[in-house]
Design an enzyme around this catalytic site. Structure first.
Site, PDB file in Angstrom:
ATOM      1  N   PHE A  76      10.876 -53.874   2.002  1.00 50.09           N
ATOM      2  CA  PHE A  76      11.012 -54.409   3.366  1.00 50.09           C
ATOM      3  C   PHE A  76       9.949 -55.486   3.628  1.00 50.09           C
ATOM      4  O   PHE A  76      10.276 -56.657   3.894  1.00 50.09           O
ATOM      5  CB  PHE A  76      10.909 -53.210   4.322  1.00 50.09           C
ATOM      6  N   ASN A  95      10.590 -52.270  -9.281  1.00 51.36           N
ATOM      7  CA  ASN A  95      11.408 -51.456 -10.202  1.00 51.36           C
ATOM      8  C   ASN A  95      12.596 -50.827  -9.471  1.00 51.36           C
ATOM      9  O   ASN A  95      13.286 -49.977 -10.024  1.00 51.36           O
ATOM     10  CB  ASN A  95      10.568 -50.377 -10.889  1.00 51.36           C
ATOM     11  N   SER A 131      -2.490 -48.065   4.632  1.00 45.98           N
ATOM     12  CA  SER A 131      -1.595 -47.423   5.605  1.00 45.98           C
ATOM     13  C   SER A 131      -2.386 -46.673   6.663  1.00 45.98           C
ATOM     14  O   SER A 131      -3.465 -46.131   6.384  1.00 45.98           O
ATOM     15  CB  SER A 131      -0.694 -46.434   4.867  1.00 45.98           C
ATOM     16  N   TYR A 189       0.176 -38.856   0.085  1.00 44.88           N
ATOM     17  CA  TYR A 189       0.386 -40.292   0.346  1.00 44.88           C
ATOM     18  C   TYR A 189      -0.829 -40.873   1.063  1.00 44.88           C
ATOM     19  O   TYR A 189      -1.374 -41.908   0.666  1.00 44.88           O
ATOM     20  CB  TYR A 189       1.656 -40.462   1.190  1.00 44.88           C
ATOM     21  N   LYS A 212      -3.502 -43.525  -0.687  1.00 42.08           N
ATOM     22  CA  LYS A 212      -3.680 -44.871  -0.119  1.00 42.08           C
ATOM     23  C   LYS A 212      -5.158 -45.086   0.231  1.00 42.08           C
ATOM     24  O   LYS A 212      -5.707 -46.168   0.013  1.00 42.08           O
ATOM     25  CB  LYS A 212      -2.799 -45.042   1.131  1.00 42.08           C
ATOM     26  N   ASN A 233       2.640 -48.966  12.372  1.00 47.70           N
ATOM     27  CA  ASN A 233       4.096 -48.793  12.233  1.00 47.70           C
ATOM     28  C   ASN A 233       4.805 -50.148  12.208  1.00 47.70           C
ATOM     29  O   ASN A 233       5.058 -50.734  13.256  1.00 47.70           O
ATOM     30  CB  ASN A 233       4.628 -47.906  13.348  1.00 47.70           C
ATOM     31  N   PHE A 283      12.474 -36.646  18.343  1.00 49.37           N
ATOM     32  CA  PHE A 283      11.929 -35.390  17.809  1.00 49.37           C
ATOM     33  C   PHE A 283      10.730 -34.994  18.666  1.00 49.37           C
ATOM     34  O   PHE A 283       9.712 -35.686  18.682  1.00 49.37           O
ATOM     35  CB  PHE A 283      11.480 -35.573  16.356  1.00 49.37           C
ATOM     36  N   ARG A 303       2.943 -44.459  19.158  1.00 47.69           N
ATOM     37  CA  ARG A 303       2.701 -45.188  17.916  1.00 47.69           C
ATOM     38  C   ARG A 303       2.344 -46.630  18.246  1.00 47.69           C
ATOM     39  O   ARG A 303       2.640 -47.131  19.340  1.00 47.69           O
ATOM     40  CB  ARG A 303       3.966 -45.198  17.032  1.00 47.69           C
ATOM     41  N   ARG A 362       9.106 -32.947  14.752  1.00 51.30           N
ATOM     42  CA  ARG A 362       9.145 -33.062  13.281  1.00 51.30           C
ATOM     43  C   ARG A 362       7.865 -32.449  12.705  1.00 51.30           C
ATOM     44  O   ARG A 362       6.772 -32.825  13.126  1.00 51.30           O
ATOM     45  CB  ARG A 362       9.239 -34.543  12.914  1.00 51.30           C
TER      46      ARG A 362
END
Ligand code: UD2
Length: 329
Positions: free
Chosen positions: A19, A40, A131, A158, A162, A185, A217, A224, A288
């Protein structure tokens, strides 16, 4: 803001079919640079390359960033590399929880090896995709770069992977300038809405355009910090295209990339309904698991050091994303 500073160069972009990576390739080509893209297709998509795949200054290699000697091979084929933009990664948080070892191998270890190789090859700038996940779950907002540290309790491999890579990139000493961009985000055209873990904006816009209800959720009061993809690309270019040798120490480092503003998910949902001209059709589901409550960036450091600031407000960015979704749906 001048985003094309420095000479025309050859740049390597890993994660070129992703993206953000695909938008970055497009921008570098439009500025006149030669772009060597690597992907890849683990999560990148061939259709993201469509608008520039046949550009005479774009060269694509379907390879993994875990391959030894990757940069050397690219340099042998395409000549000296000025900047490496390293965006290729395992990008899914749930996947990282299932496969922590593979996540560290790809997101940390491969970054360290690329960094070393870049230094040996005389690469000038190495820009890494950090991130907001590097911060884990913190109470105090906005987040400043020092809020991610060895005391942090990461919510996923993750986030930790990072963080380890970011620190290594930013603490590089010598002739290479290492910058980690800790992006919050990111949203915009080409973001894939198809998985339950896709970015909330891509999911909401997709639903709204298809005239289906948006599902929040939890209570929707979580917030954010949304930043439009072209603003993120501005930050990559400012970090990766500079050519002031005296500036290395000042510029190397970790920088938050966000809007600096908190948006609640419920307000986001309402705004998307309004912008797509449909009645508010919002449903609420269970929270979530593992969700953080709030996330907002302090962007003082990147504004001061790289003279970056976000240019696209949320309404404008959402309108562009909606237009894209309508065109591609
Ligand atoms: C972002 C990153 C993630 C990781 C994490 C670290 C994205 C897409 N994800 O997750 O990779 O770096 O930050 O903190 O950038 N939501 C809904 N309905 C939906 C989808 C989402 O209510 O259909 C909520 C979700 O529960 C969350 C918020 O929207 O509270 C944002 O979700 P997200 O997946 O877009 O991003 P985030 O910050 O959880």
């Amino acid at each position: 803001m001048d985003k094309g500073q420095g000479p025309l160069t050859t740049c390597v972009v890993t994660g070129a079919a992703g993206f953000v990576g695909s938008h970055l390739c497009e921008r570098l080509l439009s500025l006149g640079h030669t772009v060597v893209g690597v992907d890849n297709f683990f999560s990148g998509r061939p259709e993201n390359l469509k608008t520039f795949a046949s550009h005479p200054r774009f060269f694509f290699h379907e390879r993994s960033v875990t391959e030894t000697g990757l940069l050397t091979a690219l340099k042998d084929q395409h000549g000296p590399v000025f900047a490496v933009f390293h965006l290729a990664a395992i990008v899914s948080v749930p996947y990282s929880l299932e496969r922590p070892e593979e996540t560290f191998l790809v997101n940390t270890q491969a970054t360290l090896l690329l960094l070393e190789e870049a230094e040996v090859l005389g690469v000038r700038n190495f820009v890494f995709a950090g991130s907001a996940a590097e911060y884990g779950d913190r109470d105090r907002m906005p987040l400043t770069e020092a809020d991610a540290n060895e005391e942090t309790r990461w919510l996923s491999p993750y986030g930790e992977a990072k963080y380890r890579a970011s620190v290594a990139v930013a603490s590089r000493r010598g002739s290479l300038c290492g910058v980690s961009l800790r992006c919050f985000n990111i949203y915009g055209p080409r973001q894939d809405p198809s998985s339950p873990y896709s970015g909330v904006i891509s999911r909401f816009v997709n639903m709204a355009v298809a005239q289906r209800p948006l599902t929040i959720f939890g209570d929707g009061l979580q917030t954010r910090d949304f930043v439009f993809v072209s603003d993120v690309v501005d930050a990559y270019c400012l970090a990766g295209l500079r050519d002031d040798k005296d500036d290395i120490k000042r510029t190397s480092g970790v920088f938050n990339v966000g809007s600096g503003r908190a948006t609640s998910i419920v307000n986001l949902a309402r705004l998307i309904c309004r912008l797509t001209h449909r009645p508010e059709s919002i449903t609420f589901g269970p929270e979530r698991p593992g969700d953080i409550r709030h996330s907002t960036a302090n962007i003082e450091a990147i504004t001061r050091v790289l003279q970056w600031k976000p240019r696209i407000g949320l309404k404008d960015g959402l309108t562009r994303t909606i237009q894209w979704m309508r065109g591609s749906g």
